[in-house]
Write an enzyme that holds these catalytic residues in place. Structure first.
Site, PDB file in Angstrom:
ATOM      1  N   SER A 275      -5.844  10.629  -0.146  1.00  0.00           N
ATOM      2  CA  SER A 275      -6.057  11.095  -1.456  1.00  0.00           C
ATOM      3  C   SER A 275      -6.428  10.137  -2.320  1.00  0.00           C
ATOM      4  CB  SER A 275      -5.441  12.254  -1.896  1.00  0.00           C
ATOM      5  OG  SER A 275      -3.992  11.635  -2.362  1.00  0.00           O
ATOM      6  N   CYS A 276      -5.668   8.813  -2.070  1.00  0.00           N
ATOM      7  CA  CYS A 276      -5.765   7.806  -3.198  1.00  0.00           C
ATOM      8  C   CYS A 276      -6.747   6.634  -2.827  1.00  0.00           C
ATOM      9  CB  CYS A 276      -4.397   7.199  -3.204  1.00  0.00           C
ATOM     10  SG  CYS A 276      -3.189   8.353  -3.858  1.00  0.00           S
ATOM     11  N   PHE A 277      -6.740   5.696  -1.730  1.00  0.00           N
ATOM     12  CA  PHE A 277      -7.302   4.636  -1.632  1.00  0.00           C
ATOM     13  C   PHE A 277      -8.888   4.748  -1.873  1.00  0.00           C
ATOM     14  CE2 PHE A 277      -4.083   2.993   1.803  1.00  0.00           C
ATOM     15  CZ  PHE A 277      -3.248   2.448   0.373  1.00  0.00           C
TER      16      PHE A 277
END
Ligand code: UDX
Length: 440
Positions: A275-277
């Protein structure tokens, strides 16, 4: 500054805004340090689950920490119940999804700020609003502050505090990451705001860095951009090694022995998901472009990451002499082992590339089939690895689940035991398979 309790009182009344992944871990962690924590959740379904004692996420150690916190008085409530009035610290942990154009959707942050602002209007003491959600530099000051001031009729600074406290939790180790952070970053509007956060995190080990609001917000993006670019550089080096017939793993191992580089995050493969990078690198790229800075490294990070699944499909195509009409077993849908999260899953990207090329894909994952089915209902799913492999002309490994490394006779049921490994998920020795590593 007016505290509702003496500043020496170690425990604070804390409202955690948002019962998602970061919010629940933060809430349980802070409650375990003796703070009086209430989790504010707007979504009725999730609120009911939490009230019934059921956690919507699975994370090692969280259930035990959560039960203890509930026994110790942790509560769950709807924001409209007025819980913000009593809180001395509100930590906003709501989602900041990316829109189609790469910009951030701040609807949840804005909604939370409006609710908190109303609470601040009725409260008497000094309280601090801290943003833990990942937001671009300037958001806490330029977006959150005016909403809070308008809704409360009070001024940030003298009347209430404001802070940005980015989160560095990784899935699968979130509780450990919370309890043993590498560093705690506290961006404060002023000294008083930062001091309340220092009190909240007083029992956590590790160095603290106090910064201004924007710097703290940027630290999160800079960290994720570094980690993501490191993976893409690792993959580029690995592709280069493979193309020259060299031993990729030895090259990377030796590179990691340089203590300026270090051994972590040097695992080559099919690229980063989660969900972040991708979301954070894209948001930073959009920000850079909008302010006239050319984001060459950030763009390349995403480009290399998007190329790795294409390379895998190309390799498979070459080995099979075309994938059209072939049955391909896809092992791994979660973005990494130990979770059922399929956000930016490389497995699902590979499935869609293969299907577009006319392959018959059958997928299996030990945990993520239900979430993958919800996102990709047309994909065919097997109920276990053996059924997935049976009759397949090739197998792709897209997540390095330990279960896959224990497969043995299951490969015997394949029509052709060709395995293209995108994650170093298998040691092929003695398996009697035709093993191809993506970039090693
Ligand atoms: C990441 C950051 O680690 C965390 O600090 C941040 O707060 C949120 O984003 P997470 O997404 O949970 O955490 O997982 P992480 O373990 O970092 O892995 C992300 C992706 O990169 C996975 O798909 C993983 O397979 C991949 N990866 C990681 C590699 O391909 N190679 C590596 O060497 C490391």
């Amino acid at each position: 500054m007016t505290f509702t309790e003496s500043p020496r009182t170690p425990h604070l009344k804390i409202a955690i805004v948002g019962g998602g992944y970061v919010g629940l871990v933060t809430a349980a962690g802070l409650a375990s340090h003796g703070h009086k924590v209430t989790v504010m959740e707007v979504e009725e379904g999730r609120l009911k689950e939490l009230e019934a004692g059921r956690l919507p996420i699975r994370e090692p150690g969280l259930e035990a920490l959560w039960s203890k916190a509930v026994e110790g008085g942790l509560r769950v409530a709807h924001p409209k119940e007025g819980g913000y009035r009593a809180a001395e610290l509100m930590i906003v942990c709501v989602g900041t999804p990316t829109r189609e154009d790469g910009t951030q959707d701040l609807a949840h942050i804005k909604g939370a700020a409006a609710d908190i602002g109303e609470g601040l209007r009725d409260s008497h003491g000094y309280a601090v609003v801290a943003i833990k959600s990942t937001v671009l530099p300037g958001t806490t000051e330029g977006v959150v502050r005016p909403i809070l001031e308008r809704a409360s009729g009070r001024r940030a600074g003298p009347d209430f505090g404001l802070a940005a406290v980015p989160e560095f939790l990784a899935q699968g180790s979130a509780v450990q990451d919370f309890l043993h952070p590498n560093r705690i970053v506290i961006g404060g509007l002023d000294k008083a705001s930062a001091e309340v956060l220092l009190r909240a995190f007083a029992k956590l080990p590790g160095p603290r860095m106090v910064t201004d609001l924007g710097t703290a917000e940027m630290i999160k993006y800079a960290s994720n951009a570094f980690l993501a670019s490191r993976i893409s550089l690792t993959n580029e080096i690995a592709n280069l090694c493979k193309a020259q017939g060299l031993d990729t793993l030895q090259v990377l191992e030796a590179v990691g022995m340089d203590d300026r580089i270090g051994p972590k995050f040097l695992r080559p493969g099919v690229g980063f998901g989660g969900s972040c990078f991708a979301k954070d690198v894209q948001a930073l790229t959009a920000r850079a472009t909008s302010i006239g800075v050319i984001p060459r490294m950030l763009r390349a990070t995403i480009e290399v990451n998007e190329d790795q699944p294409l390379r895998l499909v190309g390799l498979l195509d070459q080995k099979l002499g075309g994938v059209k009409g072939r049955r391909i077993a896809l092992l791994g849908l979660a973005f990494k082992p130990g979770t059922d999260d399929i956000r930016e899953s490389r497995g699902l990207v590979i499935a869609s590339l293969l299907r577009r090329a006319g392959a018959h894909v059958v997928a299996f994952d030990p945990e993520a089939v239900p979430s993958a089915r919800a996102a990709s209902p047309d994909l065919e799913y097997a109920s276990d690895a053996r059924k997935c492999l049976a009759g397949a002309e090739a197998c792709v490994i897209a997540t390095e689940w330990p279960e896959f490394s224990r497969l043995r006779n299951e490969f015997g049921a394949m029509k052709r035991p060709l395995v293209v490994d995108g994650r170093r998920g298998l040691d092929p020795v003695g398996l009697g398979i035709e093993y191809v590593g993506l970039c090693w």
